[in-house]
Write a protein that holds these residues in place. Sequence first.
Motif, PDB file in Angstrom:
ATOM      1  N   GLY A 198      33.594  73.137  26.112  1.00  0.00           N
ATOM      2  CA  GLY A 198      32.714  73.493  27.206  1.00  0.00           C
ATOM      3  C   GLY A 198      32.188  72.249  27.888  1.00  0.00           C
ATOM      4  O   GLY A 198      31.981  71.207  27.243  1.00  0.00           O
ATOM      5  N   TYR A 199      31.950  72.316  29.191  1.00  0.00           N
ATOM      6  CA  TYR A 199      31.520  71.146  29.949  1.00  0.00           C
ATOM      7  C   TYR A 199      30.255  70.525  29.361  1.00  0.00           C
ATOM      8  O   TYR A 199      30.122  69.296  29.297  1.00  0.00           O
ATOM      9  CB  TYR A 199      31.279  71.536  31.408  1.00  0.00           C
ATOM     10  CG  TYR A 199      30.932  70.375  32.292  1.00  0.00           C
ATOM     11  CD1 TYR A 199      31.927  69.620  32.900  1.00  0.00           C
ATOM     12  CD2 TYR A 199      29.602  70.017  32.517  1.00  0.00           C
ATOM     13  CE1 TYR A 199      31.613  68.537  33.718  1.00  0.00           C
ATOM     14  CE2 TYR A 199      29.271  68.938  33.326  1.00  0.00           C
ATOM     15  CZ  TYR A 199      30.283  68.201  33.918  1.00  0.00           C
ATOM     16  OH  TYR A 199      29.959  67.138  34.707  1.00  0.00           O
ATOM     17  N   ARG A 200      29.327  71.343  28.912  1.00  0.00           N
ATOM     18  CA  ARG A 200      28.047  70.833  28.405  1.00  0.00           C
ATOM     19  C   ARG A 200      28.200  70.065  27.095  1.00  0.00           C
ATOM     20  O   ARG A 200      27.274  69.379  26.660  1.00  0.00           O
ATOM     21  CB  ARG A 200      27.064  71.987  28.231  1.00  0.00           C
ATOM     22  CG  ARG A 200      26.672  72.640  29.550  1.00  0.00           C
ATOM     23  CD  ARG A 200      25.779  73.842  29.342  1.00  0.00           C
ATOM     24  NE  ARG A 200      25.456  74.498  30.600  1.00  0.00           N
ATOM     25  CZ  ARG A 200      24.741  75.625  30.699  1.00  0.00           C
ATOM     26  NH1 ARG A 200      24.292  76.211  29.592  1.00  0.00           N
ATOM     27  NH2 ARG A 200      24.502  76.163  31.869  1.00  0.00           N
ATOM     28  N   LYS A 201      29.351  70.184  26.461  1.00  0.00           N
ATOM     29  CA  LYS A 201      29.596  69.471  25.195  1.00  0.00           C
ATOM     30  C   LYS A 201      30.296  68.132  25.410  1.00  0.00           C
ATOM     31  O   LYS A 201      30.532  67.399  24.449  1.00  0.00           O
ATOM     32  CB  LYS A 201      30.408  70.352  24.254  1.00  0.00           C
ATOM     33  CG  LYS A 201      29.673  71.604  23.794  1.00  0.00           C
ATOM     34  CD  LYS A 201      30.499  72.409  22.802  1.00  0.00           C
ATOM     35  CE  LYS A 201      29.724  73.646  22.329  1.00  0.00           C
ATOM     36  NZ  LYS A 201      30.515  74.448  21.366  1.00  0.00           N
ATOM     37  N   LEU A 202      30.624  67.816  26.650  1.00  0.00           N
ATOM     38  CA  LEU A 202      31.282  66.548  26.942  1.00  0.00           C
ATOM     39  C   LEU A 202      30.251  65.424  26.891  1.00  0.00           C
ATOM     40  O   LEU A 202      29.186  65.508  27.517  1.00  0.00           O
ATOM     41  CB  LEU A 202      31.948  66.596  28.321  1.00  0.00           C
ATOM     42  CG  LEU A 202      32.985  67.717  28.540  1.00  0.00           C
ATOM     43  CD1 LEU A 202      33.526  67.661  29.967  1.00  0.00           C
ATOM     44  CD2 LEU A 202      34.113  67.621  27.537  1.00  0.00           C
ATOM     45  N   SER A 236      24.695  56.806  35.143  1.00  0.00           N
ATOM     46  CA  SER A 236      24.427  57.929  34.237  1.00  0.00           C
ATOM     47  C   SER A 236      25.554  58.130  33.240  1.00  0.00           C
ATOM     48  O   SER A 236      25.369  58.810  32.220  1.00  0.00           O
ATOM     49  CB  SER A 236      24.205  59.214  35.038  1.00  0.00           C
ATOM     50  OG  SER A 236      25.414  59.656  35.641  1.00  0.00           O
ATOM     51  N   ASN A 237      26.737  57.579  33.537  1.00  0.00           N
ATOM     52  CA  ASN A 237      27.889  57.752  32.649  1.00  0.00           C
ATOM     53  C   ASN A 237      28.465  56.423  32.179  1.00  0.00           C
ATOM     54  O   ASN A 237      29.606  56.359  31.736  1.00  0.00           O
ATOM     55  CB  ASN A 237      28.982  58.561  33.358  1.00  0.00           C
ATOM     56  CG  ASN A 237      28.726  60.049  33.319  1.00  0.00           C
ATOM     57  OD1 ASN A 237      29.435  60.815  32.681  1.00  0.00           O
ATOM     58  ND2 ASN A 237      27.693  60.508  34.010  1.00  0.00           N
ATOM     59  N   GLY A 238      27.696  55.353  32.307  1.00  0.00           N
ATOM     60  CA  GLY A 238      28.134  54.052  31.812  1.00  0.00           C
ATOM     61  C   GLY A 238      29.304  53.467  32.580  1.00  0.00           C
ATOM     62  O   GLY A 238      30.154  52.776  32.003  1.00  0.00           O
ATOM     63  N   ILE A 239      29.337  53.688  33.902  1.00  0.00           N
ATOM     64  CA  ILE A 239      30.407  53.186  34.757  1.00  0.00           C
ATOM     65  C   ILE A 239      29.869  52.018  35.576  1.00  0.00           C
ATOM     66  O   ILE A 239      28.778  52.105  36.148  1.00  0.00           O
ATOM     67  CB  ILE A 239      30.932  54.308  35.685  1.00  0.00           C
ATOM     68  CG1 ILE A 239      31.463  55.470  34.844  1.00  0.00           C
ATOM     69  CG2 ILE A 239      32.012  53.787  36.627  1.00  0.00           C
ATOM     70  CD1 ILE A 239      31.743  56.723  35.652  1.00  0.00           C
ATOM     71  N   LEU A 273      34.960  58.884  40.518  1.00  0.00           N
ATOM     72  CA  LEU A 273      34.229  57.739  39.966  1.00  0.00           C
ATOM     73  C   LEU A 273      34.590  57.426  38.514  1.00  0.00           C
ATOM     74  O   LEU A 273      34.803  56.266  38.145  1.00  0.00           O
ATOM     75  CB  LEU A 273      32.729  58.002  40.094  1.00  0.00           C
ATOM     76  CG  LEU A 273      31.772  56.817  40.004  1.00  0.00           C
ATOM     77  CD1 LEU A 273      32.142  55.717  40.978  1.00  0.00           C
ATOM     78  CD2 LEU A 273      30.346  57.290  40.266  1.00  0.00           C
ATOM     79  N   GLY A 274      34.672  58.445  37.663  1.00  0.00           N
ATOM     80  CA  GLY A 274      34.949  58.210  36.254  1.00  0.00           C
ATOM     81  C   GLY A 274      36.420  58.168  35.911  1.00  0.00           C
ATOM     82  O   GLY A 274      36.775  58.142  34.730  1.00  0.00           O
ATOM     83  N   PRO A 331      30.726  63.289  30.773  1.00  0.00           N
ATOM     84  CA  PRO A 331      31.463  64.276  31.577  1.00  0.00           C
ATOM     85  C   PRO A 331      32.204  63.711  32.780  1.00  0.00           C
ATOM     86  O   PRO A 331      33.296  64.163  33.096  1.00  0.00           O
ATOM     87  CB  PRO A 331      30.378  65.261  32.009  1.00  0.00           C
ATOM     88  CG  PRO A 331      29.082  64.567  31.785  1.00  0.00           C
ATOM     89  CD  PRO A 331      29.311  63.637  30.648  1.00  0.00           C
ATOM     90  N   MET A 332      31.639  62.696  33.461  1.00  0.00           N
ATOM     91  CA  MET A 332      32.298  62.176  34.656  1.00  0.00           C
ATOM     92  C   MET A 332      33.594  61.446  34.324  1.00  0.00           C
ATOM     93  O   MET A 332      34.449  61.279  35.188  1.00  0.00           O
ATOM     94  CB  MET A 332      31.361  61.246  35.431  1.00  0.00           C
ATOM     95  CG  MET A 332      30.190  61.955  36.066  1.00  0.00           C
ATOM     96  SD  MET A 332      29.244  60.894  37.169  1.00  0.00           S
ATOM     97  CE  MET A 332      30.427  60.659  38.489  1.00  0.00           C
TER      98      MET A 332
END
Length: 304
Positions: free
Chosen positions: A64-68, A100-103, A143-144, A71-72
């Motif tokens: 599920g997306y919320r478990k990623l 927010s995603n370490g990019i 982006l990700g 996510p990006m």
Amino acid sequence: MIEVRGLSKRYGDTVAVDDLTFVVKPGLVTGFLGPNGAGKSTTMRMVLGLDEPSEGAATVGGRGYRKLTAPMREVGALLDARAVHPGRTARDHLRCLAQSNGIGDRRVDEVLGVVGLESVARRRVRTFSLGMSQRLGIAGALLGDPGVLIFDEPVNGLDPEGIRWVRDLMRGLAAEGRTVLVSSHLISEMALTAQHLVVIGRGRLIADTSVEEFIGGEEQQGVLVRTPDAEVLARALRNAGAVVRNEHGEALHVSGMDSLRVGEVAMHSGVALAELTPERLSLEDAFMALTSESVEYAASEEVR
């Protein structure tokens, strides 16, 4: 890969998505089609964890997306190109998403180049046209460098050059082995972009097939009819259940009915025919024929 299994969403007595099941495979551009109100946006929101399903589940890569955790880096999405703080510059908007995603900032500048916004990177988003906002939204999805991409109406507001660019981008991403799901109301553009189609109506699955099979099935063949009584025949054919387009005066393009049945309707209506020719339907014709009973807001055929 995106998997949707038995997905349903109800808002009170309204069923937006009804027991929907399909799989979006990598390596293909999958067009997600349906009339207004079919449930496309609701389905994509559930895939992205923005709406909670009433029943069923949607997963990306088996989760599920919320478990990623990042996510990006796994899923990139564009649902609403205007969902951006208007006071930020394009670059700062992407930097906020990236952090927010370490990019890193280097990737921000890379995607600005990919979508052609380098020259306006430090302009505030409030000054952007819809087409520029779409490009910024696509940059955010990329982006990700994710393996799964979801786009809702990505060509809205783009000029012909921009539409072709999006088409080539989608096909290029799929050719790299990524999973690409694209929703659009521009059926003619989907005919040039997508290799596979998922078609829904009133929240239910109508078709899950390749573009060639969707257009080429025998039940999707059309009929070209020419008659000096085109208006009379068009009305009779619609009353008999056919989908009819009248684009060139005496010429009617009929779908949902074979040539023998069209001839019978013409005979019973007392209409003389100048031509009755089976024809291969376009994707738009096939889509209209298949979804005619799923249109939520159907306009009248008569103009007063």
